[in-house]
Scaffold this active site. Structure first.
Site, short mmCIF file in Angstrom:
data_model
loop_
_atom_site.label_atom_id
_atom_site.label_comp_id
_atom_site.label_asym_id
_atom_site.label_seq_id
_atom_site.Cartn_x
_atom_site.Cartn_y
_atom_site.Cartn_z
N HIS A 15 0.85 -1.20 0.00
CA HIS A 15 0.00 0.00 0.00
C HIS A 15 0.89 1.25 0.00
CE1 HIS A 15 -2.90 3.04 1.19
NE2 HIS A 15 -3.84 2.19 0.83
N GLU A 73 -4.24 1.41 -7.37
CA GLU A 73 -4.56 2.56 -6.53
C GLU A 73 -3.62 3.71 -6.87
OE1 GLU A 73 -6.69 1.74 -2.55
OE2 GLU A 73 -4.55 1.73 -2.21
#
Ligand code: PGA
Length: 249
Positions: free
Chosen positions: A95, A165
């Protein structure tokens, strides 16, 4: 066809155990809805047990991180073995908020490897920091995918889920659907170059970055299999609307 996937990434929220309990209670009122999709909750680690027990009937457990080594003595780390013991089925790796804290590509690649070894699905986050008119972000994306998946072999790629993302969209404003469609095609091409077309076709790709009830519907018609949701996953009503979009796709 496989069910759509929704991953609620709670990050470091809610701020206390009672609040986490209340949020799960709100989710559970829509239990029948969540059972129509593949729904994961990725809570802060101290709430893993709460989610594992109280959300068991409608959600699978995901972790927000995993330690990249299986053994040894490492203060503060959570090993694949511990995660497994709670029934963790998925782990978020790479992430951008972890990378901003210094996590390297080698560490991310190793996290993917240990997760696969433990039988936990790695949700591998990729995404450029910025977009430019020359399209250089595509090259960035290619290199990132190559390095994060460098320890994955052909037999394992179907156990990996990708979350696209774009960092610029997280916590701000979602990508335009047309740009998302192009990027999904590009990611599939990169996966196909690495693992062959037939295997690449079966890899699920999610989108994350400011998904909410207002944009979920339009973002779905882009080739994505579901969403990785941050802020909106802390609001039961909002998450319910996103889920309804996934079902009526
Ligand atoms: P956001 O976060 O939905 O709040 O943009 C997504 C993420 O960081 O996974």
């Amino acid at each position: 066809m496989a069910k759509p996937i929704l991953v609620a990434n709670w990050k470091n929220h809610p701020g206390s155990l009672p609040e986490a309990r209340t949020l799960i209670q709100k989710f559970s009122r829509q239990r029948a809805l969540y059972k129509k999709i593949t729904f994961f909750i990725a809570p802060p680690a101290p709430y893993l047990e709460l989610v594992a027990t109280k959300a068991k009937s409608f959600a699978k457990l995901a972790s927000q991180n995993i330690f990249e080594q299986e053994k040894g003595t490492h203060t503060g780390e959570i090993t694949p073995e511990i995660l497994k013991s709670f029934g963790t089925r998925m782990t978020i790796v790479g992430h951008s908020e972890r990378r901003a804290l210094g996590e390297s590509s080698i560490q991310t690649a190793n996290k993917v490897r240990v997760a696969l070894k433990a039988g936990i699905t790695p949700l591998v986050c990729v995404g450029e920091d910025v977009r430019d008119s020359e399209g250089e972000h595509f090259e960035f994306l290619r290199e990132q995918i190559k390095s994060f998946l460098s320890l994955v072999n052909k037999k394992e790629i179907n156990k990996v889920v990708i979350a696209y993302e774009p960092v610029w969209a997280i916590g701000r404003e979602a990508i335009e659907p047309v740009e998302l469609s192009q990027t999904i095609i590009f990611i599939k091409k990169v996966l196909s170059d690495l693992f062959g077309r037939a295997l690449a076709e079966n890899v699920s790709i999610l989108y994350g970055g400011s998904v909410d009830e207002s944009n979920a519907q339009e973002l779905l018609h882009t080739g994505v299999k579901g969403f990785l949701v941050g802020r909106a996953s802390l609001n039961a009503k909002n998450l319910e609307s996103i889920t309804k979009s996934l079902i009526t796709k």
